[in-house]
Scaffold this active site. Structure first.
Site, PDB file in Angstrom:
ATOM      1  N   ARG A   1       7.389  84.873  21.058  1.00 11.73           N
ATOM      2  CA  ARG A   1       7.224  84.532  22.476  1.00 11.73           C
ATOM      3  C   ARG A   1       6.267  85.537  23.106  1.00 11.73           C
ATOM      4  NH1 ARG A   1       8.477  88.827  24.098  1.00 11.73           N
ATOM      5  NH2 ARG A   1       8.172  88.101  26.225  1.00 11.73           N
ATOM      6  N   GLY A   2       5.955  85.260  24.389  1.00  9.04           N
ATOM      7  CA  GLY A   2       4.935  86.074  25.043  1.00  9.04           C
ATOM      8  C   GLY A   2       3.596  85.393  24.806  1.00  9.04           C
ATOM      9  N   ALA A   3       2.841  85.211  25.884  1.00  9.66           N
ATOM     10  CA  ALA A   3       1.643  84.374  25.802  1.00  9.66           C
ATOM     11  C   ALA A   3       0.678  84.759  24.663  1.00  9.66           C
ATOM     12  CB  ALA A   3       0.936  84.376  27.154  1.00  9.66           C
TER      13      ALA A   3
ATOM     14  N   ARG B   1       5.340  74.656  24.079  1.00  6.28           N
ATOM     15  CA  ARG B   1       5.580  75.310  25.374  1.00  6.28           C
ATOM     16  C   ARG B   1       4.374  75.021  26.286  1.00  6.28           C
ATOM     17  NH1 ARG B   1       7.942  81.200  25.540  1.00  6.28           N
ATOM     18  NH2 ARG B   1       8.899  80.324  27.406  1.00  6.28           N
TER      19      ARG B   1
ATOM     20  N   GLN C   1      14.846  89.093  28.471  1.00 10.28           N
ATOM     21  CA  GLN C   1      13.732  89.741  27.752  1.00 10.28           C
ATOM     22  C   GLN C   1      13.575  91.209  28.151  1.00 10.28           C
ATOM     23  OE1 GLN C   1      13.544  86.713  29.155  1.00 10.28           O
ATOM     24  NE2 GLN C   1      12.173  85.340  28.090  1.00 10.28           N
TER      25      GLN C   1
ATOM     26  N   ASP D   1       1.339  84.311  32.182  1.00  2.00           N
ATOM     27  CA  ASP D   1       1.164  83.224  31.203  1.00  2.00           C
ATOM     28  C   ASP D   1      -0.034  82.354  31.521  1.00  2.00           C
ATOM     29  OD1 ASP D   1       4.130  84.016  30.997  1.00  2.00           O
ATOM     30  OD2 ASP D   1       3.694  82.858  29.192  1.00  2.00           O
TER      31      ASP D   1
ATOM     32  N   ASN E   1       4.111  83.688  35.802  1.00  3.46           N
ATOM     33  CA  ASN E   1       4.758  84.587  34.848  1.00  3.46           C
ATOM     34  C   ASN E   1       6.256  84.280  34.874  1.00  3.46           C
ATOM     35  OD1 ASN E   1       4.641  86.765  32.921  1.00  3.46           O
ATOM     36  ND2 ASN E   1       5.662  88.044  34.452  1.00  3.46           N
ATOM     37  N   LYS E   2       6.988  84.990  34.049  1.00  4.55           N
ATOM     38  CA  LYS E   2       8.436  84.767  33.904  1.00  4.55           C
ATOM     39  C   LYS E   2       9.134  84.599  35.248  1.00  4.55           C
ATOM     40  CE  LYS E   2      10.252  84.295  30.964  1.00  4.55           C
ATOM     41  NZ  LYS E   2      10.559  82.915  30.498  1.00  4.55           N
TER      42      LYS E   2
END
Ligand code: MRU
Length: 353
Positions: A51-53, A94, A202, A243, A253-254
């Protein structure tokens, strides 16, 4: 646990599999998965094992190189058609992080731009392109780290949200890169505050884990403690990842990031987005056009709890990301330079297309 050994995603030495550090098990267990099937790779992206762009982009690039070896035909048109089917399949994992589509497009261009449509040679070129995407990620993190570091002062308290760290990239991370750079420079007087980041934690499971393992002075807080911490004067600067950034600087973002930015404005704390150029999507005019992923209700009602913590049947709102309005962002740190408002002009000056 040696932080330097945390590799989020890599190609196996024999180039037949992807090796992915399963982040759903962190911080309690370090397990590397060996994946060969596209179904398993897509599942790993969807369930946030990787995960994470930027890390998702690198993972998708290596997956497409691997796919090239699994497509048996040497007829270019057949090869391209099957390649595109797999590309679309991985792209459906995603929706928000644009790096996924950026990496997949780059891999496809290896085929479409090649003057010679020699499939065996193109299979090798796909591996080389995935390596280049990975190398670019490492360099990008370094460059963002240098710029972010120049904004720090001794004794600063830094707040970050979610994980835009080593675990979200194949390098130093983006939002954590200034911190790793400072540690490299021998600075030992920074304090890092990690929002736990509901619902998938996270911040608690990943950022607090990797930063404390690296020797940073790390403190964890519940998301709803951020206002209290900022009011106490202990936060001097905020770095988060993102992202997708739209052409006007609105940044997804998150979930929770926009709330952090609104608080930062209230308390007069500079709020920076750390954005590799692969995260900037000049095709979208503003944040309203950014697709926001909705995640399963169970992440809110059950996950991490010994027993369900919400009444059966209750509706759940669980977007994975939110959009921070560009007016709340002090600066966007890219590997090409620090962008200040107005962002449309700053992006033009740095030739983002
Ligand atoms: O859902 P996740 O864990 O993939 O979300 C990650 C983030 O929101 C990060 O901040 C973002 O991808 C940038 S990572 C350098």
């Amino acid at each position: 646990m040696n932080n330097m050994t945390l590799e989020t995603v890599r190609l196996s030495e024999d180039k037949t599999a992807l090796e992915i550090l399963d982040q759903t098990l962190l911080p309690n267990e370090i397990r590397v998965l060996r994946l060969t099937k596209m179904e398993d790779i897509r599942e790993a992206i969807y369930t946030l094992r990787v995960r994470g762009a930027p890390a998702i982009g690198v993972c998708a690039a290596y997956a497409m190189a691997l796919a090239g070896t699994q497509i048996k035909s040497n007829d270019f048109n057949v090869f391209l058609a099957q390649f595109r089917r797999i590309r679309d399949y991985l792209a459906s994992s995603r929706p928000t992080a644009v790096n996924l589509f950026w990496a997949l497009d780059r891999m496809e261009r290896v085929l479409t731009d090649a003057p010679e449509k020699d499939v065996p040679a193109l299979r090798e070129r796909l591996f080389a392109e995935a390596d280049a995407i990975r190398a670019q990620d490492v360099e990008t993190c370094r460059a963002i780290g240098r710029i972010g570091f120049s904004l720090l002062h001794h004794g600063d308290g830094i707040l970050t949200h979610c994980n835009a760290g080593r675990l979200a990239t194949t390098g130093y991370g983006t939002a954590t890169a200034p911190i790793y750079t400072a540690l490299e420079q021998g600075w030992d007087d920074l304090r890092v505050y990690c929002d736990e980041t509901r619902p998938l934690l996270q911040g608690a499971r990943l950022t607090a884990f990797e930063l404390s393992a690296a020797g940073a002075d790390t403190m964890l807080l519940c998301d709803n403690a951020a206002s209290s911490l900022m009011a106490s004067g202990q936060v001097n600067i905020i770095f988060t990842g993102c992202d997708r950034v739209a052409a006007n600087g609105d940044s997804a973002n998150k979930i929770g990031t926009s709330g952090v930015a609104i608080l930062a404005r209230h308390y007069g704390i500079p709020f920076y987005i750390c954005a590799p150029s692969s995260t900037i999507d000049m095709t979208l005019p503003d944040g309203k056009a950014i697709p926001i992923e909705q995640r399963p209700a169970e992440e809110v009602t059950e996950m991490w709890y010994r027993q369900r913590m919400a009444p059966e049947g209750v509706g759940v709102y669980n977007p994975a990301f939110d959009v921070t309005d560009h007016s709340l962002i002090t600066g966007i740190i890219t590997e090409r330079g620090l962008c200040s408002p107005p962002y449309d002009q700053a992006f033009q000056a740095l030739r983002f297309t």
